[in-house]
Write an enzyme that holds these catalytic residues in place. Structure first.
Site, PDB file in Angstrom:
ATOM      1  CG  ASN A   1       6.730   3.926   4.454  1.00 41.62           C
ATOM      2  OD1 ASN A   1       5.681   4.081   5.026  1.00 41.62           O
ATOM      3  ND2 ASN A   1       6.480   3.920   3.089  1.00 41.62           N
TER       4      ASN A   1
ATOM      5  NE  ARG B   1      -1.632   2.643   2.545  1.00 39.76           N
ATOM      6  CZ  ARG B   1      -0.939   3.662   2.980  1.00 39.76           C
ATOM      7  NH1 ARG B   1      -0.885   4.791   2.053  1.00 39.76           N
ATOM      8  NH2 ARG B   1      -0.388   4.059   4.202  1.00 39.76           N
TER       9      ARG B   1
ATOM     10  CG  HIS C   1       7.320   8.373   5.669  1.00 39.94           C
ATOM     11  ND1 HIS C   1       6.833   8.192   4.448  1.00 39.94           N
ATOM     12  CD2 HIS C   1       6.094   7.611   6.328  1.00 39.94           C
ATOM     13  CE1 HIS C   1       5.876   7.826   4.030  1.00 39.94           C
ATOM     14  NE2 HIS C   1       5.362   7.342   4.989  1.00 39.94           N
TER      15      HIS C   1
ATOM     16  CB  CYS D   1       7.185  11.993   1.014  1.00 36.13           C
ATOM     17  SG  CYS D   1       6.390  13.589   1.733  1.00 36.13           S
TER      18      CYS D   1
ATOM     19  CG  HIS E   1       2.827   5.045   9.030  1.00 37.81           C
ATOM     20  ND1 HIS E   1       2.531   4.099   8.207  1.00 37.81           N
ATOM     21  CD2 HIS E   1       3.514   6.025   8.167  1.00 37.81           C
ATOM     22  CE1 HIS E   1       2.553   4.493   6.913  1.00 37.81           C
ATOM     23  NE2 HIS E   1       3.296   5.574   6.754  1.00 37.81           N
TER      24      HIS E   1
END
Ligand code: ZN
Length: 310
Positions: free
Chosen positions: A251, A15, A211, A242, A209
């Site tokens: 990520n 995803r 990055h 991004c 989450h």
């Protein structure tokens, strides 16, 4: 010896990793990668998004990918941008549905043409839909994007992020994802914000989450571990950029995350060499993408336990 502390790695390669990849990856290829993740011991996987194909063509095969991903004995989830997406996810019988809104008003309007309050209303409607369908066993995740800063508005008010987490929990979210969408977060800030959210709703409800856009991804994981968070998103090879920072790394890297956690004594249940092998496949299939991690490049240390399978 005390039982090892379990940390869940939720892989989002299919995803978040593929979201900005222009080249269409065939559904069969995605399902093959998913099988490899499962074989490597990954137990939670975000597999796609119900975003309209005209917004992100890469996910136009969401129905096929979901069908191929179900019944693998792992927890799969799909991102939904709105109530329509949630309805499709409920129809498909997914065990978990992930909704994300933005802490930054500027990002919210740019990304979804909605105010933050309107997005909270959307989540409320999704919860009501779940109730109306008697799907209480379907877990709902509510994500807060740009929780640590935003490329459009800069700083994001920490009190507002904490209040948003509590609001979403109160509305019925089983899990709150707290996301550093643009890689602005630093460990002190992560410890502060996640510490406050953990105090308010419990660390078990938090998924973080990060990055690695500015190289602080794993440092931020350590800060989150310090306040009791035990669930992390990542992608194989750190795939995923991004949209507002071209060329930036994406990520945090699943293999590097697993290596760090396992060498710190946490049990992740994943097999790092198998993940590295998958990373090489993905890198070969997507030559235009930046796919890479430290462990894939340098190898495991000579004394590292490669596989911790609890
Ligand atoms: Zn992300």
């Amino acid at each position: 010896m005390a039982m090892q502390d379990r940390v869940i790695i939720r892989d989002t390669t299919l995803r978040d990793g593929l979201q900005l990849v222009v080249e269409q990856v065939p559904a069969a290829q995605k399902i093959k990668w998913l099988h490899d993740l499962v074989h490597a011991g990954v137990t939670q996987i975000e597999v796609s998004s119900y975003v309209p194909p005209k917004v992100i063509a890469q996910f136009s095969d969401v129905a096929d990918v979901v069908q191929g991903a179900m019944g693998q004995g792992v927890d799969i989830s799909v991102l939904v941008p709105n109530l329509n997406g949630a309805r499709r996810a409920f129809d498909a019988g997914l065990p978990q549905v992930n909704f994300v809104l933005s802490a930054s008003e500027a990002h919210s309007k740019a990304n979804t043409r909605k105010t933050r309050d309107a997005a909270v209303k959307d989540f409320e409607a999704i919860v009501a839909e779940r109730t109306a369908r008697n799907l209480d066993h379907t877990r709902l995740s509510a994500g807060i994007a740009t929780a640590f800063g935003c490329t459009m508005q800069g700083a994001v008010d920490e009190d507002e992020v904490v209040a948003l987490a509590i609001t979403l929990r109160d509305l019925g979210a089983d899990e709150i994802l707290v996301a550093d969408t643009v890689g602005y977060g630093n460990p002190a800030q992560v410890r502060r914000i996640l510490g406050r959210i953990a105090e308010a709703i419990g660390p078990d409800r938090i998924l973080s989450h990060f990055h690695d856009t500015r190289g602080l991804g794993l440092a931020n994981v350590v800060a989150a571990l310090d306040v009791g968070v035990r669930r992390f998103d990542s992608t194989v090879g750190g795939l995923g950029g991004c949209p507002f920072a071209p060329g930036a790394t994406g990520n945090i890297d699943t293999e590097d995350l697993a290596f760090m956690l396992q060498s710190m004594g946490y049990d992740t249940g994943v097999d790092i060499p198998q993940l590295v092998a998958l990373q090489r496949q993905i890198a070969a299939a997507l030559p235009a993408e930046r796919v890479g991690g430290c462990i894939a490049r340098a190898g495991l240390p000579i004394n590292a336990s490669a596989a911790v399978t609890a």
